[in-house]
Write a protein that holds these residues in place. Structure first.
Motif, short mmCIF file in Angstrom:
data_model
loop_
_atom_site.label_atom_id
_atom_site.label_comp_id
_atom_site.label_asym_id
_atom_site.label_seq_id
_atom_site.Cartn_x
_atom_site.Cartn_y
_atom_site.Cartn_z
N LEU A 55 0.83 -1.20 0.00
CA LEU A 55 0.00 0.00 0.00
C LEU A 55 0.87 1.25 0.00
CD1 LEU A 55 -2.05 -2.24 0.79
CD2 LEU A 55 -3.17 -0.55 2.24
N GLU A 56 1.95 1.23 0.76
CA GLU A 56 2.86 2.37 0.80
C GLU A 56 3.47 2.61 -0.57
OE1 GLU A 56 5.69 1.47 3.80
OE2 GLU A 56 4.23 1.51 5.44
N ALA A 57 3.84 1.55 -1.27
CA ALA A 57 4.42 1.69 -2.61
C ALA A 57 3.40 2.25 -3.59
CB ALA A 57 4.93 0.34 -3.09
N LEU A 58 2.16 1.79 -3.51
CA LEU A 58 1.11 2.28 -4.40
C LEU A 58 0.84 3.76 -4.17
CD1 LEU A 58 -1.35 -0.74 -4.11
CD2 LEU A 58 -0.08 -0.06 -6.17
N ALA A 59 0.93 4.20 -2.92
CA ALA A 59 0.62 5.59 -2.57
C ALA A 59 1.65 6.58 -3.10
CB ALA A 59 0.49 5.74 -1.06
N ARG A 60 2.78 6.10 -3.61
CA ARG A 60 3.81 6.99 -4.15
C ARG A 60 3.44 7.53 -5.54
NH1 ARG A 60 7.62 2.52 -2.63
NH2 ARG A 60 8.15 2.87 -0.43
N TYR A 61 2.40 6.96 -6.14
CA TYR A 61 2.03 7.34 -7.50
C TYR A 61 0.64 7.96 -7.53
CZ TYR A 61 5.78 4.00 -8.32
OH TYR A 61 6.97 3.34 -8.27
N ASP A 62 0.42 8.86 -8.49
CA ASP A 62 -0.92 9.40 -8.64
C ASP A 62 -1.81 8.38 -9.34
OD1 ASP A 62 -0.37 9.60 -11.42
OD2 ASP A 62 0.16 11.71 -11.27
N THR A 63 -3.11 8.62 -9.31
CA THR A 63 -4.05 7.63 -9.83
C THR A 63 -3.94 7.44 -11.34
OG1 THR A 63 -5.53 8.11 -7.98
CG2 THR A 63 -6.48 6.92 -9.83
N PRO A 64 -3.69 8.48 -12.16
CA PRO A 64 -3.48 8.22 -13.59
C PRO A 64 -2.31 7.28 -13.85
CG PRO A 64 -3.99 10.52 -13.26
CD PRO A 64 -3.80 9.94 -11.89
N THR A 65 -1.23 7.41 -13.07
CA THR A 65 -0.10 6.51 -13.24
C THR A 65 -0.47 5.08 -12.87
OG1 THR A 65 1.49 8.28 -12.81
CG2 THR A 65 2.29 6.02 -12.53
N ILE A 66 -1.28 4.93 -11.80
CA ILE A 66 -1.75 3.60 -11.43
C ILE A 66 -2.62 3.01 -12.54
CG2 ILE A 66 -3.19 2.31 -9.81
CD1 ILE A 66 -0.48 3.11 -8.66
N CYS A 67 -3.45 3.85 -13.16
CA CYS A 67 -4.26 3.38 -14.29
C CYS A 67 -3.36 2.91 -15.44
CB CYS A 67 -5.20 4.48 -14.76
SG CYS A 67 -6.57 4.83 -13.64
N ASN A 68 -2.31 3.67 -15.71
CA ASN A 68 -1.36 3.26 -16.76
C ASN A 68 -0.72 1.91 -16.42
OD1 ASN A 68 -1.85 5.67 -18.06
ND2 ASN A 68 0.10 6.62 -17.49
N ALA A 69 -0.33 1.76 -15.16
CA ALA A 69 0.30 0.51 -14.73
C ALA A 69 -0.67 -0.67 -14.84
CB ALA A 69 0.80 0.65 -13.30
N MET A 70 -1.94 -0.43 -14.50
CA MET A 70 -2.93 -1.49 -14.60
C MET A 70 -3.12 -1.95 -16.05
SD MET A 70 -4.24 -2.67 -11.79
CE MET A 70 -5.83 -3.30 -12.34
N GLU A 71 -2.91 -1.05 -17.01
CA GLU A 71 -3.01 -1.44 -18.41
C GLU A 71 -1.93 -2.44 -18.79
OE1 GLU A 71 -2.90 2.19 -20.61
OE2 GLU A 71 -4.77 2.94 -19.77
N ILE A 72 -0.82 -2.43 -18.05
CA ILE A 72 0.27 -3.37 -18.30
C ILE A 72 0.00 -4.70 -17.61
CG2 ILE A 72 2.72 -3.84 -17.87
CD1 ILE A 72 3.22 -0.84 -18.18
N VAL A 73 -0.37 -4.65 -16.33
CA VAL A 73 -0.51 -5.89 -15.57
C VAL A 73 -1.86 -6.57 -15.80
CG1 VAL A 73 1.07 -5.06 -13.79
CG2 VAL A 73 -1.39 -4.75 -13.48
N ALA A 74 -2.87 -5.83 -16.22
CA ALA A 74 -4.19 -6.42 -16.45
C ALA A 74 -4.87 -5.74 -17.64
CB ALA A 74 -5.06 -6.30 -15.20
#
Length: 248
Positions: free
Chosen positions: A23-42
């Protein structure tokens, strides 16, 4: 136990929380970046799992929040049909649901008043402070909020609107599946949210997302570098795009 109104079934919670370091690692990124990352992993989730309608964020300066969902449905146009003592009992049951289980937690509230969504605000000075004390980081709702100047410090809000009255607002059900601003959420789903909106991160994928977010950053770096350069040219952009595509 989560309360479910007639015809609804409580969703079973996950057995155990994720390691707090994830959770701490995820909180280092903004939500658009998390969305970008999700496009890679899922990539199969490219069209689902995130808010698709605009929400008001009165506190855009707050950092991203990452926590487990506490799901609720509310309505405010119709008065609760329960006797006063039953309403009081349900309020306590609701607070027990919100304040227990693994955390941190994020309240996700669907307003089910249809065309009158947001008519009355469930959220204001009192609820923001109570939910913060119960271990919540913030709220995501398609309903309305109020008392913004008196809001609990550091408690994030993404809301459908801002309004003055709570009308007959009350919780109809909690612990059930909800849909807020296009995002479907179950109790204990992992949520990442900031001023842009929110996304559900499946528990089994959460550990992979920070690494994918780093990959996104590395791929963007050569493109941004030339785009911001005084020596920008179309040929250099083409080269940057080629180098970006080779980063894995």
């Amino acid at each position: 136990m989560p309360f479910a109104s007639s015809g609804e079934t409580p969703v079973t919670s996950f057995a155990a929380p994720l390691d707090p370091s994830i959770l701490e690692a995820l909180a280092r990124y903004d939500t658009p970046t998390i969305c970008n990352a999700m496009e890679i992993v899922a990539p199969e989730r490219r069209l689902i799992g995130f808010t698709t309608k605009p929400l008001v964020c009165p506190f855009p300066q707050l950092p991203p929040m990452v926590g487990y969902a506490r799901t609720v449905t509310i309505r405010s146009v119709l008065k609760s049909s329960l006797p006063a003592d039953e309403q009081a009992k349900r309020r306590i049951d609701y607070y027990e649901y919100v304040g227990t289980g693994f955390g941190p937690r994020i309240s996700v509230i669907q307003d089910i008043d249809g065309p009158d969504v947001g008519y009355g605000a469930f959220w204001g000075e009192v609820q923001s402070n109570v939910h913060k004390a119960l271990g919540c980081l913030g709220v995501i709702t398609d309903g309305s909020i109020r008392d913004v100047p008196q809001w609990a410090p550091g408690f994030q809000a993404l809301a459908g609107s801002i309004g003055p009255s709570h009308a007959w607002v009350h919780a109809e059900s909690f612990g059930v599946e909800v849909r807020v601003a296009g995002m479907t959420v179950r109790s204990d789903d992992l949520i990442h949210a900031d001023s842009h909106g929110a996304i559900v991160i499946p528990h089994e994928l959460a550990e992979k997302v920070p690494e994918a977010a780093e990959l996104c950053g590395r791929r963007e770096a050569p493109i941004l570098e030339i785009a911001r350069s005084k020596d920008f040219s179309l040929e250099k952009l083409k080269d940057a795009l080629r180098r970006s595509a080779e980063i894995h």
